[in-house]
Scaffold this active site. Structure first.
Site, PDB file in Angstrom:
ATOM      1  CB  SER A 143      -1.157   0.003   1.430  1.00 48.26           C
ATOM      2  OG  SER A 143      -1.792   1.141   1.185  1.00 48.26           O
ATOM      3  CE1 TYR A 157      -4.626  -1.708   4.928  1.00 46.70           C
ATOM      4  CE2 TYR A 157      -3.766  -0.005   4.135  1.00 46.70           C
ATOM      5  CZ  TYR A 157      -4.104  -1.037   3.515  1.00 46.70           C
ATOM      6  OH  TYR A 157      -4.163  -1.666   2.570  1.00 46.70           O
TER       7      TYR A 157
END
Length: 248
Positions: A143, A157
């Site tokens: 990501s 995250y």
């Protein structure tokens, strides 16, 4: 001969888009899902409608016993896999670090990091020339958060995706002489329902004007990057990343 591809978390979003595209390109698709059997069945049926081959496999890939069972079922149905996309992952409600508890952190790392480790380990045993395999390719879905840190929203995250980046680099070097290439993609601000899991389903629309391209991305755009990294067109690429972030 068709190659066999396992995609974790393939019932929605980027995983589903990758499964549909890979099915059109001639792979046997192993559609892993956690709980939404209906969505997984829809992906399998669409692949078959398009002339491909696919089977849905339920498994919590953060649990070792379920991963072992998953690979045994794939071995039975298709033989050893040739490619793996570690896509399964979660995020939780937007929060500062000082408001997060240990249970949340463990959930994030189990689903986002442990799952990739376990699936990769079993894939290596089937693909590596060291074990008599014929080689293969692994793509890890990271990501943009691994670079930005996602402050005030998802630092946990972002940490997990940073771990995925490190895993990708180390694994690529470890397996380069054994016929396995390992690469990653870093999506950013893609229209998927994972943003609803974080409590802001319209997050991409809020952020898109700040991106150089001034729009959000589509899951299919990430899928195209993944399929290139799996293909022979990227045969001299390992330990690398494709940014699918609209220029951010």
């Amino acid at each position: 001969m068709r190659k066999t591809l396992l995609i974790t978390g393939a019932s929605r979003g980027i995983g589903a888009a990758t499964a549909l595209l890979a099915g059109k390109r001639g792979y046997n698709i192993c559609v892993n899902y956690l709980s939404n059997s209906e969505a997984a069945s829809q992906i399998v049926n669409q692949i078959k409608t398009d002339g491909g081959h696919a089977v849905a496999y339920q498994a919590d890939v953060s649990k070792e016993a379920e991963v072992l069972s998953l690979f045994q079922k794939i071995d039975r149905d298709f033989g050893p896999i040739n490619a793996l996309v570690n896509n399964a992952g979660i995020l939780e409600t937007q929060s500062r670090v000082d408001q997060m508890d240990l249970e949340r952190l463990m959930r994030i790392f189990n689903k986002n990091v442990v799952s990739a480790f376990l699936c990769t380990r079993e894939a290596i045993k089937r693909m590596s020339t060291r074990y008599g395999g014929s080689g293969g390719a692994i793509v890890n879905v990271s990501s943009i958060a691994a670079r930005t840190g996602s402050p005030n929203e998802y630092v946990d995250y972002a940490m997990s995706k940073g771990a995925i980046d490190t895993f990708t680099i180390g694994l690529a070097k470890e397996l380069a002489a054994e016929g396995i290439r390992v690469n990653g993609v870093r999506p950013g601000f893609i229209y998927t329902d994972i943003h609803a899991d974080g409590g802001e389903p319209n997050r991409v629309d809020r952020i898109k004007e700040t991106l150089p391209m001034q729009r959000g991305g589509q899951p299919e755009e990430v899928a195209n990057a993944i399929l290139w990294l799996l293909s022979e067109e990227s045969s001299f690429s390992t330990g690398s990343f494709i940014e699918v972030t609209g220029g951010r």
